[in-house]
Design a protein around this motif. Sequence first.
Motif, PDB file in Angstrom:
ATOM      1  N   LEU A 126       0.823  -1.206   0.000  1.00 50.00           N
ATOM      2  CA  LEU A 126       0.000   0.000   0.000  1.00 50.00           C
ATOM      3  C   LEU A 126       0.858   1.258   0.000  1.00 50.00           C
ATOM      4  O   LEU A 126       0.485   2.280  -0.596  1.00 50.00           O
ATOM      5  N   HIS A 130       0.582   4.635  -2.219  1.00 47.98           N
ATOM      6  CA  HIS A 130       0.460   5.978  -1.629  1.00 47.98           C
ATOM      7  C   HIS A 130       1.571   6.909  -2.109  1.00 47.98           C
ATOM      8  O   HIS A 130       1.349   8.115  -2.269  1.00 47.98           O
ATOM      9  N   VAL A 135      -4.847   5.713  -3.684  1.00 47.58           N
ATOM     10  CA  VAL A 135      -5.365   4.928  -2.565  1.00 47.58           C
ATOM     11  C   VAL A 135      -6.207   3.783  -3.126  1.00 47.58           C
ATOM     12  O   VAL A 135      -6.818   3.906  -4.185  1.00 47.58           O
ATOM     13  N   HIS A 136      -6.218   2.655  -2.400  1.00 51.16           N
ATOM     14  CA  HIS A 136      -6.919   1.475  -2.900  1.00 51.16           C
ATOM     15  C   HIS A 136      -8.428   1.608  -2.728  1.00 51.16           C
ATOM     16  O   HIS A 136      -9.203   1.335  -3.638  1.00 51.16           O
ATOM     17  N   ARG A 137      -8.891   1.937  -1.508  1.00 50.01           N
ATOM     18  CA  ARG A 137     -10.289   2.196  -1.156  1.00 50.01           C
ATOM     19  C   ARG A 137     -11.159   0.948  -1.067  1.00 50.01           C
ATOM     20  O   ARG A 137     -12.328   1.038  -0.715  1.00 50.01           O
ATOM     21  N   LEU A 139      -9.686  -2.372   0.152  1.00 48.22           N
ATOM     22  CA  LEU A 139      -8.854  -3.452   0.657  1.00 48.22           C
ATOM     23  C   LEU A 139      -9.695  -4.372   1.534  1.00 48.22           C
ATOM     24  O   LEU A 139     -10.350  -3.932   2.469  1.00 48.22           O
ATOM     25  N   ALA A 159     -10.112   2.222  -6.971  1.00 52.80           N
ATOM     26  CA  ALA A 159      -8.947   2.993  -6.561  1.00 52.80           C
ATOM     27  C   ALA A 159      -8.951   4.316  -7.306  1.00 52.80           C
ATOM     28  O   ALA A 159      -9.454   4.434  -8.419  1.00 52.80           O
ATOM     29  N   HIS A 190     -11.387   9.597   1.405  1.00 52.83           N
ATOM     30  CA  HIS A 190     -10.685   8.425   1.922  1.00 52.83           C
ATOM     31  C   HIS A 190      -9.243   8.518   1.440  1.00 52.83           C
ATOM     32  O   HIS A 190      -8.937   8.241   0.280  1.00 52.83           O
ATOM     33  N   ASP A 195      -6.797   3.623   4.072  1.00 50.89           N
ATOM     34  CA  ASP A 195      -6.249   2.305   3.754  1.00 50.89           C
ATOM     35  C   ASP A 195      -5.620   1.667   4.992  1.00 50.89           C
ATOM     36  O   ASP A 195      -5.631   0.434   5.132  1.00 50.89           O
ATOM     37  N   LEU A 199      -6.661  -1.931   6.352  1.00 49.74           N
ATOM     38  CA  LEU A 199      -5.638  -2.947   6.572  1.00 49.74           C
ATOM     39  C   LEU A 199      -5.770  -3.557   7.966  1.00 49.74           C
ATOM     40  O   LEU A 199      -5.665  -4.781   8.136  1.00 49.74           O
TER      41      LEU A 199
END
Length: 733
Positions: A126, A130, A135-137, A139, A159, A190, A195, A199
């Motif tokens: 991650l 970053h 950002v994944h958004r 996970l 993402a 977000h 993230d 996580l």
Amino acid sequence: MPTPLTHDDPVALGPFRLIARLGSGGMGTVYVARSTGGRTVALKTMHAAIATDPAARTRFRLEVDAARVIGDRFGARVMDADPLAETPWLATEYVLGPPLDEAVEAGGTLPEQSVRALGAALCSALGQLHRSDVVHRDLKPSNILLTAYGPKVIDFGIARAIGDERLTRAGAAVGTPAFMSPEQATGQEHGAAGDVFALAGVLVYTATGRGPFGSGQAADLLYRVRYADADLTGVPVALAPVLAQCLAKDPGQRPTMARLAAQLHDGTGEFADHLPHELLAEIGRRAADVWRLVPQRLPAPAAGPEAAAVTGPAARRPSRRRFLAVGGALAVGAAAGAGAWWWQGRADARGGGGTTAKGDADKTRNIEPLWTYTFSAVVTDQLGSVVPQGLGGMIIVAAGGGAEAVRATNGVHAWDGNGLSGESSWQTLVTGGRLYRLWIGEETSDGIGSAVRLQTLDPKNGKTIKTLIRFAGTNDELPTHQLLCITDRVAYVVVGKGKYDGGGTFSAGETDTLSAADIETGKLLWSQPLPVRFELSSRLHFLAAKTVGSRLVTLQQLEDGTVHIVVWAASTGAVLWKRSYDIDDPDILRCGIAADNDHLYLGGSRLWALRLSDGAATWQTSTEHAYGPPVLREGILYAVGDGAGLTAVDARSGRMLWTERGGEVGEASTSGPPILGTRYAYYKNGSLLRAVSLSDHTTSLTYQTSGKQFYGDSDAKLVLAVDGAGMTAYPLQ
């Protein structure tokens, strides 16, 4: 689990031929597919109806971009994509490992050491996103694939760039409620801290089998995410406060990814060392299953009332969770993942993969290959073996009609050709930290050509640095020249004279010599004639050569196919002694020569040692087992015995020191020497590359392989398996 293609699935998309379905959902379908070069991929598509929505297409394009940002170390490597096609598609490598949720459902929660190692590795994954302001958004456990060398994060469908709200409606919660951050649950920004929150939720699930905010309807979950305390019951005592801080409602109170990684794990050891045996076995099982995939397509459904009964079960679609889990999965047959166990900038791709050898299931860890590369040139050259050689972070391969280079870290193509198209495949040599080439030119109309040249090349791009030697009177069009070996001052080569008639390998009237030349001055030191060959002969003069002290040791093959050991005086070219060598398959000798200052060591119907001074046999083993070519290290000779497996012998006395134990050796291959690492020796047994511990002499690791020849690169710590199509890298430990 792959399923057959339906009657209306496409035959191909882009350069990929579809093999099977991996899953289908509301957004699209994921297939197993293969390229024309044999590379296996997971190919994700978008349904035609959805592809008409410009916003959906934009999301798909951003998903491709995010997958490329995270790279193949932490994600599924993007092999190709076309988001602008009528049916947008994304092809990635096929990851050999289960999604985290399936692993927990099937095998139970993971122990604390596994949770910590997984968390630290995900922090690095991650963090990579970053640092690129992405950002994944979303996970969650189903978007994390577990491999033996580290996790891979997939599915970047939502993402986006940090601060970019163009694709999110104000106040809308986009993501998976059970693993959303509070700010995401209310439709707010977000960022990276979101993230971190997700996580922590994933790690709670990994340790307990449930999310930190329970289960239930989406509205209930969103409420608890925003207002309730996380339930950390069952989380290991030492880990609970670390995750509690990450689950703070205020983003500003959560640690950064780098700080969290340091709190979770110190980064020591292989990632596989922290995983339970049962999970490693599941990874190995999945690796084996992919090799068994056979293209299948269901017929069109029958018309009439019977159609419902025929098509009903097949029409049942997997859940969206399953669709997302396979959406980023990727290549095994040709690209089995170049990712590595990685933490805080540390890359250590020495994990591995395959299936369990019969009888070894309780003992071995079965791990994936690191990467696979498909040769750009078809390897059909009958004049020499395909020999990969490591230099400066590159693997230089002499293949087919030219040379090419692959990056040792990830198997990515670096360069090829650059004028090498006329080069015979055994004419590139890495030694003494330099890359050499014996130039063989293209054909001319008169067949006369020009002088053979010895050159140094730049390993970064394959371009010529300098011509060291021009062998006067030779014809570079003749395809029979050989670059045998080079010391710090002298090059030993075979060069030919005469007109090239364009017929067989050897031309009528051609004469060849074994020559030595000074690479500093370009001066010819000596030249010795070699036997005349028939015009249609397809064998070069030498199988292998090596300088040992003041001697040049060669394995010379004559016109009739017989092999002779010929030892020459390196300074004058005088033959010191020679003797015949009875070997069933001369080609296995191309791997090299095992010798020290006093002896030459050989395999065959037995292991034996010859004095370099006069060729007399000093010792030999019994004929109980036949042996492949040996390799020598620190006074110990290692070889693979037919029916014996890996064997170690004292080089001075011939005394048997030990033989592999505990594993079946009925399919042990004697077609090459074992590859020696610091902990293991590697050799092929059946369809497996087996790693035998040098300390307890039992099999510790196995890898599924189609390789025919195996080579070691000690600098890059790789075992390289070569077959007719390409090269696969395994960790050399």
